[in-house]
Scaffold this motif. Structure first.
Motif, short mmCIF file in Angstrom:
data_model
loop_
_atom_site.label_atom_id
_atom_site.label_comp_id
_atom_site.label_asym_id
_atom_site.label_seq_id
_atom_site.Cartn_x
_atom_site.Cartn_y
_atom_site.Cartn_z
N MET A 1 0.36 -0.77 -0.10
CA MET A 1 0.30 0.16 0.34
C MET A 1 1.10 1.38 -0.23
O MET A 1 0.75 2.36 -0.83
N THR A 2 1.45 1.26 1.28
CA THR A 2 2.91 2.69 1.11
C THR A 2 4.03 2.11 1.55
O THR A 2 4.44 0.91 1.71
N ASP A 3 4.52 2.74 1.44
CA ASP A 3 6.19 2.92 1.39
C ASP A 3 6.65 3.08 3.26
O ASP A 3 7.23 2.88 3.88
N LYS A 4 4.68 3.98 4.01
CA LYS A 4 5.12 3.99 4.97
C LYS A 4 5.07 2.72 6.35
O LYS A 4 4.71 1.63 5.61
N ALA A 5 6.24 3.00 7.64
CA ALA A 5 5.48 1.74 8.60
C ALA A 5 4.20 1.60 8.76
O ALA A 5 3.55 2.81 9.15
N ILE A 6 4.07 0.33 8.18
CA ILE A 6 2.61 -0.17 8.84
C ILE A 6 2.39 -0.65 9.98
O ILE A 6 3.31 -1.83 10.54
N SER A 7 1.27 -0.20 11.15
CA SER A 7 1.24 -0.87 11.94
C SER A 7 1.15 -2.17 12.11
O SER A 7 0.32 -2.80 11.31
N PRO A 8 1.62 -3.17 12.66
CA PRO A 8 0.92 -4.81 12.99
C PRO A 8 -0.56 -4.76 12.93
O PRO A 8 -0.78 -5.68 11.79
N LEU A 9 -0.92 -4.01 13.45
CA LEU A 9 -2.87 -4.47 13.81
C LEU A 9 -2.94 -3.89 12.01
O LEU A 9 -4.11 -4.81 11.22
N ARG A 10 -2.74 -2.54 11.23
CA ARG A 10 -2.92 -2.83 9.79
C ARG A 10 -2.26 -3.44 9.06
O ARG A 10 -3.21 -3.80 8.05
N GLN A 11 -1.23 -3.61 9.26
CA GLN A 11 -0.42 -5.23 8.45
C GLN A 11 -0.95 -6.43 8.61
O GLN A 11 -1.95 -6.99 7.60
N ARG A 12 -1.49 -6.69 9.55
CA ARG A 12 -3.01 -8.11 10.28
C ARG A 12 -4.03 -8.10 8.87
O ARG A 12 -4.46 -9.18 8.77
N MET A 13 -4.46 -7.00 8.96
CA MET A 13 -5.95 -6.58 8.36
C MET A 13 -5.50 -6.54 7.13
O MET A 13 -5.91 -7.48 6.08
N ILE A 14 -4.49 -6.31 5.91
CA ILE A 14 -4.83 -6.12 4.83
C ILE A 14 -3.95 -7.94 4.62
O ILE A 14 -4.14 -8.21 3.72
N GLU A 15 -3.24 -8.26 5.54
CA GLU A 15 -2.80 -10.48 5.01
C GLU A 15 -3.67 -10.23 5.14
O GLU A 15 -4.36 -11.73 4.45
N ASP A 16 -4.97 -10.68 5.82
CA ASP A 16 -6.56 -11.23 6.46
C ASP A 16 -7.28 -10.84 5.10
O ASP A 16 -7.34 -11.46 4.13
N MET A 17 -6.92 -9.75 4.74
CA MET A 17 -7.63 -9.35 2.76
C MET A 17 -7.00 -10.15 1.95
O MET A 17 -7.35 -9.72 0.87
N THR A 18 -5.81 -10.33 1.97
CA THR A 18 -4.94 -10.21 1.31
C THR A 18 -5.19 -11.87 0.62
O THR A 18 -5.35 -12.37 -0.44
N ILE A 19 -4.83 -12.58 2.36
CA ILE A 19 -5.45 -13.87 1.60
C ILE A 19 -7.01 -14.09 1.75
O ILE A 19 -7.22 -15.24 0.33
N LYS A 21 -8.31 -12.68 -0.73
CA LYS A 21 -8.45 -11.85 -2.08
C LYS A 21 -9.29 -10.69 -2.78
O LYS A 21 -10.03 -11.01 -3.75
N LEU A 22 -8.85 -10.03 -1.75
CA LEU A 22 -10.20 -8.31 -1.80
C LEU A 22 -9.08 -7.75 -2.62
O LEU A 22 -8.26 -7.67 -2.80
N ALA A 23 -10.00 -7.48 -3.87
CA ALA A 23 -10.01 -6.42 -5.03
C ALA A 23 -8.72 -4.85 -3.98
O ALA A 23 -9.12 -5.35 -3.10
N PRO A 24 -7.19 -4.50 -4.66
CA PRO A 24 -6.68 -3.96 -4.11
C PRO A 24 -7.80 -2.66 -3.96
O PRO A 24 -7.72 -1.67 -2.64
N LYS A 25 -8.63 -1.81 -4.28
CA LYS A 25 -9.48 -0.75 -4.39
C LYS A 25 -10.39 -1.23 -2.93
O LYS A 25 -10.77 -0.13 -2.11
N THR A 26 -11.21 -2.21 -3.02
CA THR A 26 -11.82 -2.68 -1.28
C THR A 26 -11.12 -2.80 -0.03
O THR A 26 -11.32 -2.12 0.61
#
Length: 130
Positions: A1-19, A21-26
Motif C-alpha cells: 500500500m505505502t512505503d511508510k511504516a505500517i502498524s502490526p494491526l494494519r498489516q494483519r488486516m491487509i494480510e487477512d484481506m490478501t488471503i 483475495k479482496l480487490a486492491p480498491k476494496t
C-alpha cells in the motif's frame, strides 16, 4: 500500500484481506474506513467496544452519510472485528440498514399513447421507413 511504516494491526488486516483475495480498491477502502473509525475513537480501533461501534454508526447517520456508505462501513467493521480481531461479540450486534426501494414511475395509457405518437412518423411526413 505505502512505503511508510505500517502498524502490526494494519498489516494483519491487509494480510487477512490478501488471503481472501479482496480487490486492491476494496483493501484501500477498508483500511481508510478503519482509519476513520480510529480517528473518531481517538485511539486504536482494536480497543473499541460494541458501544463505540454503535456511537460511530450514530455519528455517521447524524452527519448525513448515505445508506450505502453506512453499509460499507458496517461491512468493513464486521470484517475487521470478525476476521482480523476475532471479536465476534461486536459483529453479532452490527446490522446493515435496509432502505425502502422506490417504486418506478408508471405511465398512464394516455401518456404512453402521447409518447408513441411523438416517436412515430406521421402520415404525409417526409420521413421514409426502412
Amino acid at each position: 500500500m505505502t512505503d511508510k511504516a505500517i502498524s502490526p494491526l494494519r498489516q494483519r488486516m491487509i494480510e487477512d484481506m490478501t488471503i481472501r483475495k479482496l480487490a486492491p480498491k476494496t483493501q484501500h477502502d477498508y483500511v481508510q474506513r478503519v482509519k476513520n473509525f480510529a480517528a473518531f475513537l481517538g485511539r486504536s480501533p482494536d480497543t473499541a467496544s460494541f458501544e463505540d461501534v454503535r456511537r460511530y454508526q450514530l455519528h455517521l447517520a447524524a452527519s448525513g452519510v448515505g445508506v450505502p456508505t453506512i453499509n460499507q462501513t458496517v461491512s468493513t467493521l464486521r470484517f475487521f472485528f470478525r476476521v482480523t480481531l476475532r471479536r465476534y461479540d461486536i459483529v453479532e450486534h452490527t446490522h446493515f440498514i435496509h432502505e425502502a426501494r422506490k417504486l418506478p414511475v408508471v405511465l398512464s395509457p394516455e401518456e404512453v399513447a402521447r409518447l408513441l405518437d411523438a416517436a412515430l412518423p406521421h402520415p404525409g411526413s417526409n420521413t421514409r421507413r426502412r
